[in-house]
Write a protein that holds these residues in place. Structure first.
Motif: not given
Length: 243
Positions: A68, A72, A78-79, A82-83, A85-86, A125-126, A129
């Protein structure tokens, strides 16, 4: 030691602060004498059960968090989605989800593993990212200029560079993972380190509780050391200039 000696001098049967000899006798009994009911060596069966849940939950969280966080950060579509959201998911206190998990998955192994997974995957994941976004953009630009596809850039250029970061982030999430594991085992389990502590506390068996807490601390320290050693051996370039 001083407090234990003082309490035991007044009441030799005091259970609140047992002596070191009492704790040693208790942990040796738990480690070497089979349980009358199950026939298991309780210390080792509890340790195996807890580590199994921990490894499955953290391992799944690290694998999903890697995919993820990597994808992302690389792919703009996706970036953008998802920013926020994550960030939102990583802020949810995992322990508040425990009743929901027990209702959804039952009181078996799945709920405990899911709690550990949820408590680690969004943090990993964050972090990955954000780490990928900090990598030099020149690498990606040059690779694309030389004809590399988006997948090649993602998995042949970026992925090897973030693997040590994945191990480091996983190492830092182990503290929270232990917390989630012990909490779940205390509420609903038939074996495990947290289950045993929750069980014997009813009898004020501090001679068992304190050694179990120290044993959990030792296991956590060993896992942390092994992961740090893995980073140092497999990716010696990662810490260059950082220490």
């Amino acid at each position: 030691m001083i407090a234990s000696d003082a309490r035991l001098a007044i009441n030799p049967n005091d259970k609140v602060l047992p002596s070191f000899s009492h704790m040693a006798d208790a942990i040796v009994r738990m480690a070497t004498k089979p349980d009358r009911r199950s026939g298991d060596l309780l210390l080792w069966s509890d340790t195996f059960a807890s580590l199994r849940r921990l490894f499955i939950g953290v391992g799944a969280g690290a694998l999903v968090g890697l995919m993820v966080g990597l994808n992302t950060a690389i792919f703009p579509g996706l970036r953008a989605m998802s920013r926020s959201f994550l960030t939102f998911l990583s802020i949810i206190p995992p322990l508040t989800l425990l009743p929901i998990l027990f209702i959804a998955f039952g009181v078996g192994e799945t709920a405990k593993v899911m709690l550990i997974f949820i408590g680690t995957v969004f943090v990993i994941s964050r972090d990955l990212h954000l780490y990928v976004l900090q990598l030099p953009k020149e690498q990606i630009t040059k690779a694309l200029t030389l004809g590399a596809s988006d997948l090649a850039v993602t998995y042949r250029i970026v992925l090897p560079q973030i693997m040590p970061r994945l191990i480091e982030t996983t190492r830092l999430t182990l503290g929270g993972a232990w917390l989630f594991l012990i909490a779940a085992e205390m509420i609903s389990a038939t074996e495990g380190l947290g289950y045993r502590i929750g069980l014997v506390r009813r009898y004020l068996a501090m001679d068992v509780i304190i050694p179990y807490v120290l044993w959990i601390t030792l296991l956590g320290f060993l896992l942390d050391w092994l992961l740090r050693l893995a980073v140092a051996r497999l990716y010696p370039w990662y810490r260059t200039g950082k220490e």
